[in-house]
Design a protein around this motif. Structure first.
Motif, mmCIF file in Angstrom:
data_model
loop_
_atom_site.group_PDB
_atom_site.id
_atom_site.type_symbol
_atom_site.label_atom_id
_atom_site.label_comp_id
_atom_site.label_asym_id
_atom_site.label_seq_id
_atom_site.Cartn_x
_atom_site.Cartn_y
_atom_site.Cartn_z
ATOM 1 N N VAL A 32 0.857 -1.123 -0.011
ATOM 2 C CA VAL A 32 0.103 0.073 0.045
ATOM 3 C C VAL A 32 0.826 1.145 -0.065
ATOM 4 C CG1 VAL A 32 -1.872 1.200 1.105
ATOM 5 C CG2 VAL A 32 -1.841 -1.207 1.294
ATOM 6 N N ILE A 33 0.367 2.183 -0.895
ATOM 7 C CA ILE A 33 1.098 3.392 -0.929
ATOM 8 C C ILE A 33 0.459 4.550 -0.081
ATOM 9 C CG2 ILE A 33 2.273 5.110 -2.356
ATOM 10 C CD1 ILE A 33 3.429 2.216 -2.875
ATOM 11 N N ALA A 82 -10.703 7.379 -3.977
ATOM 12 C CA ALA A 82 -11.109 5.891 -3.846
ATOM 13 C C ALA A 82 -9.368 5.179 -3.505
ATOM 14 C CB ALA A 82 -11.864 5.093 -4.776
ATOM 15 N N MET A 83 -8.885 4.899 -4.686
ATOM 16 C CA MET A 83 -7.499 4.327 -4.871
ATOM 17 C C MET A 83 -7.021 4.362 -6.006
ATOM 18 S SD MET A 83 -8.162 0.191 -5.014
ATOM 19 C CE MET A 83 -8.953 -0.462 -6.260
ATOM 20 N N PHE A 99 -1.419 -0.623 -4.206
ATOM 21 C CA PHE A 99 -2.623 0.046 -3.883
ATOM 22 C C PHE A 99 -2.128 1.466 -3.062
ATOM 23 C CE2 PHE A 99 -3.860 -4.407 -4.096
ATOM 24 C CZ PHE A 99 -5.112 -4.364 -4.624
ATOM 25 N N GLY A 100 -2.661 2.382 -3.988
ATOM 26 C CA GLY A 100 -2.459 3.625 -3.320
ATOM 27 C C GLY A 100 -3.714 4.323 -2.664
ATOM 28 N N LEU A 114 -8.325 -1.548 2.154
ATOM 29 C CA LEU A 114 -7.156 -1.351 1.359
ATOM 30 C C LEU A 114 -5.966 -2.160 2.162
ATOM 31 C CD1 LEU A 114 -7.220 2.071 -0.299
ATOM 32 C CD2 LEU A 114 -7.621 -0.043 -1.240
ATOM 33 N N PHE A 115 -5.787 -1.992 3.552
ATOM 34 C CA PHE A 115 -4.721 -2.623 4.202
ATOM 35 C C PHE A 115 -4.953 -3.924 4.609
ATOM 36 C CE2 PHE A 115 -3.364 1.907 5.129
ATOM 37 C CZ PHE A 115 -2.105 1.652 4.933
#
Length: 209
Positions: A32-33, A82-83, A99-100, A114-115
């Motif tokens: 994840v970014i 969102a992402m 995933f940003g 997301l995490f």
């Protein structure tokens, strides 16, 4: 590690054969970014992804006035809502998904999903707005997600020694801090390699203990 690139074709619509997941892929890991608003998350994902990245950028409107902090980034005209999503093939069998996350605090409720299953994270930092990184890092520490810090070297951003940044961000000595230009593929790739090496060192330490 082999980070394979692909050229993007203007005006291409629909899925491309180049975007298909290789049949030989047997395992995938998720990274994840994260970072404050305007720190360069979308730029990094787009620079390093081997596929045409999925983005959810929208033009900023009056709805964000008084809510989104634009100090230091007044020229920014769009934002992730969102992402962002990208992919890198490490080798024929291992795939890395990127995933940003959105940077504004009002969208942080999306972070939980997301995490889930993330191996680790990259925290993008803008030294013009260092204070917005504090809560981001705090949330990662609360979740127990291993991370590194990538300082995006904007042309007009002040530069500080790494140890000063470590002190300002209250980071343990073992957490890597790297400088990067999120616009450059090689620089963004090196950020991810630093994260992979850090995660490997953590795993080795845990096995030895």
């Amino acid at each position: 590690m082999d980070f394979r690139g692909s050229e993007q074709t203007a005006h291409t619509t629909g899925p491309r054969s180049a975007d298909a997941l290789p049949a030989s892929a047997a395992a995938a890991v998720k990274v994840v970014i994260v970072g404050g608003f305007g720190a360069g998350k979308t730029t990094l994902v787009g620079a390093v992804s081997e596929i045409r990245p999925l983005t959810t950028e929208e033009t900023m409107t009056q709805a964000g006035v008084g809510i989104d902090d634009l100090s230091g980034i007044h020229a920014k005209s769009s934002t992730t809502v969102a992402m962002d999503f990208g992919r890198i093939s490490i080798n024929e069998e291992l795939v890395l998904y990127l995933f940003g996350t959105p940077g504004q605090e009002r969208f942080w409720f999306l972070w939980r999903g997301l995490f889930e299953g993330a191996l680790g994270a990259v925290v993008m930092v803008d030294t013009r707005r260092l204070q917005v990184s504090f809560d981001v890092i705090g949330r990662l520490e609360e979740r127990g997600v291993p991370f590194i810090v990538a300082v995006n070297t904007f042309p007009d951003a002040p530069q500080y020694p790494v140890e000063e940044l470590r002190l300002a961000l209250d980071l343990p000595e073992q957490v890597p801090i790297v400088l990067c230009d999120a616009r450059q593929r090689a620089s963004s790739r090196d950020v991810l390699l630093t994260l992979m090496r850090y995660l490997q060192s953590l795993a080795t330490t845990q096995e030895a203990s």
